[in-house]
Design a protein around this motif. Structure first.
Motif, PDB file in Angstrom:
ATOM      1  N   GLN A 118     -45.395  24.302  -7.628  1.00 45.96           N
ATOM      2  CA  GLN A 118     -44.866  23.072  -7.035  1.00 45.96           C
ATOM      3  C   GLN A 118     -43.407  23.240  -6.629  1.00 45.96           C
ATOM      4  O   GLN A 118     -42.988  22.739  -5.576  1.00 45.96           O
ATOM      5  N   ILE A 119     -42.637  23.940  -7.462  1.00 42.77           N
ATOM      6  CA  ILE A 119     -41.231  24.181  -7.126  1.00 42.77           C
ATOM      7  C   ILE A 119     -41.128  24.969  -5.825  1.00 42.77           C
ATOM      8  O   ILE A 119     -40.345  24.626  -4.926  1.00 42.77           O
ATOM      9  N   LYS A 120     -41.918  26.014  -5.713  1.00 45.76           N
ATOM     10  CA  LYS A 120     -41.879  26.840  -4.500  1.00 45.76           C
ATOM     11  C   LYS A 120     -42.309  26.050  -3.269  1.00 45.76           C
ATOM     12  O   LYS A 120     -41.839  26.301  -2.161  1.00 45.76           O
ATOM     13  N   SER A 121     -43.194  25.081  -3.465  1.00 46.98           N
ATOM     14  CA  SER A 121     -43.686  24.265  -2.347  1.00 46.98           C
ATOM     15  C   SER A 121     -42.721  23.152  -1.967  1.00 46.98           C
ATOM     16  O   SER A 121     -42.507  22.887  -0.772  1.00 46.98           O
ATOM     17  N   ASP A 122     -42.102  22.500  -2.968  1.00 53.46           N
ATOM     18  CA  ASP A 122     -41.358  21.267  -2.708  1.00 53.46           C
ATOM     19  C   ASP A 122     -39.840  21.420  -2.686  1.00 53.46           C
ATOM     20  O   ASP A 122     -39.139  20.537  -2.191  1.00 53.46           O
ATOM     21  N   ALA A 123     -39.304  22.489  -3.250  1.00 56.68           N
ATOM     22  CA  ALA A 123     -37.844  22.663  -3.265  1.00 56.68           C
ATOM     23  C   ALA A 123     -37.314  22.911  -1.862  1.00 56.68           C
ATOM     24  O   ALA A 123     -38.025  23.439  -0.987  1.00 56.68           O
ATOM     25  N   LEU A 124     -36.063  22.542  -1.647  1.00 57.05           N
ATOM     26  CA  LEU A 124     -35.424  22.858  -0.368  1.00 57.05           C
ATOM     27  C   LEU A 124     -35.250  24.361  -0.197  1.00 57.05           C
ATOM     28  O   LEU A 124     -35.361  24.892   0.909  1.00 57.05           O
ATOM     29  N   ALA A 125     -34.958  25.046  -1.304  1.00 54.17           N
ATOM     30  CA  ALA A 125     -34.788  26.506  -1.260  1.00 54.17           C
ATOM     31  C   ALA A 125     -34.933  27.051  -2.676  1.00 54.17           C
ATOM     32  O   ALA A 125     -34.600  26.369  -3.647  1.00 54.17           O
ATOM     33  N   TRP A 126     -35.432  28.266  -2.769  1.00 55.54           N
ATOM     34  CA  TRP A 126     -35.512  28.941  -4.061  1.00 55.54           C
ATOM     35  C   TRP A 126     -35.430  30.447  -3.837  1.00 55.54           C
ATOM     36  O   TRP A 126     -35.746  30.955  -2.758  1.00 55.54           O
ATOM     37  N   SER A 127     -34.988  31.135  -4.861  1.00 57.79           N
ATOM     38  CA  SER A 127     -34.828  32.587  -4.768  1.00 57.79           C
ATOM     39  C   SER A 127     -34.966  33.186  -6.163  1.00 57.79           C
ATOM     40  O   SER A 127     -34.496  32.598  -7.145  1.00 57.79           O
ATOM     41  N   ILE A 128     -35.611  34.332  -6.238  1.00 60.63           N
ATOM     42  CA  ILE A 128     -35.771  35.065  -7.495  1.00 60.63           C
ATOM     43  C   ILE A 128     -35.222  36.470  -7.312  1.00 60.63           C
ATOM     44  O   ILE A 128     -35.461  37.102  -6.279  1.00 60.63           O
ATOM     45  N   ALA A 129     -34.466  36.943  -8.291  1.00 63.89           N
ATOM     46  CA  ALA A 129     -33.890  38.284  -8.227  1.00 63.89           C
ATOM     47  C   ALA A 129     -33.949  38.910  -9.617  1.00 63.89           C
ATOM     48  O   ALA A 129     -34.307  38.244 -10.595  1.00 63.89           O
ATOM     49  N   PHE A 130     -33.600  40.181  -9.697  1.00 63.74           N
ATOM     50  CA  PHE A 130     -33.636  40.854 -10.994  1.00 63.74           C
ATOM     51  C   PHE A 130     -32.661  42.007 -11.024  1.00 63.74           C
ATOM     52  O   PHE A 130     -32.138  42.451  -9.990  1.00 63.74           O
TER      53      PHE A 130
END
Length: 216
Positions: free
Chosen positions: A66-78
């Motif tokens: 849901q976060i990936k669908s509804d957020a304005l932007a998201w990013s994952i890094a490592f």
């Protein structure tokens, strides 16, 4: 930066484009440390956001989608195991956070970071102790970082099935330490961490365990 201890929401920072930031995987003996940054959409609130550790696996996975669908932007890094060994886990965690923020498709004006330290970067930031249970955007970042790291550990389990990474996720459980003693250190173990370092030291300069098996 000033720390905030009261319960917070997106609307406590009028006029700001806020990203929540959190990491997952500082304690494990193996695998990368992950971080996520999330800019929530005030017009599309997501119910049930909280510290990812307080959610069931199924609930985390559902919220992550849901976060990936509804957020304005998201990013994952490592940051990799090698980076952790080179610069230490604190610096690697902060670097992963910075990479996550820099990976956002929108430019935030303020980063709210879980914990008591912020990554060094041009963007203004505030560290919020236990922010993953106070700030929805940080909770969302916590969920994305945790689910991404868990998925990476399942991939490592397929690569190294003898180590049961699917069960302990790299943490120093009795099972993990037992498998380390039995099978040796893999390339994905953090060699600067004391239990792993001790096993490598015990193996001696030839890199062999007491049972005659080679460490990777």
């Amino acid at each position: 930066m000033k720390k905030k201890d009261a319960s917070l929401s997106l609307f406590d920072y009028a006029g700001e484009m806020i990203c929540g930031v959190d990491e997952a995987g500082r304690g494990p003996l193996a695998g990368a440390v992950f971080a996520a940054a999330v800019i929530l959409d005030p017009s599309r609130p997501i119910g049930g956001l909280r510290d990812s550790k307080k959610l069931t696996e199924a609930r985390r996975e559902a919220l992550a989608e849901q976060i990936k669908s509804d957020a304005l932007a998201w990013s994952i890094a490592f940051c990799t195991e090698a980076e952790i060994d080179e610069i230490n886990i604190l610096q690697a965690s902060l670097l992963a956070m910075r990479r996550a923020i820099e990976g956002l498709k929108l430019q935030p004006t303020l980063a709210l970071v879980d914990g008591n330290r912020c990554p060094v970067m041009p963007l203004r930031s505030e560290a919020i102790v236990k922010g993953d249970d106070k700030v929805p955007a940080i909770s969302a970042a916590s969920i994305l970082a945790k689910t991404a790291r868990d998925a990476s550990m399942l991939a490592l389990h397929r690569q190294y099935p003898d180590y049961a990474f699917d069960q302990h996720k790299g943490y120093p459980t009795a099972l993990h330490l037992e498998r380390l003693r039995e099978h040796g250190v893999t390339p994905v173990h953090r060699k600067s961490y004391a239990p792993v370092r001790a096993m490598l030291d015990a193996a001696g300069p030839e890199g062999r365990a007491c049972d005659g098996k080679e460490f990777a």
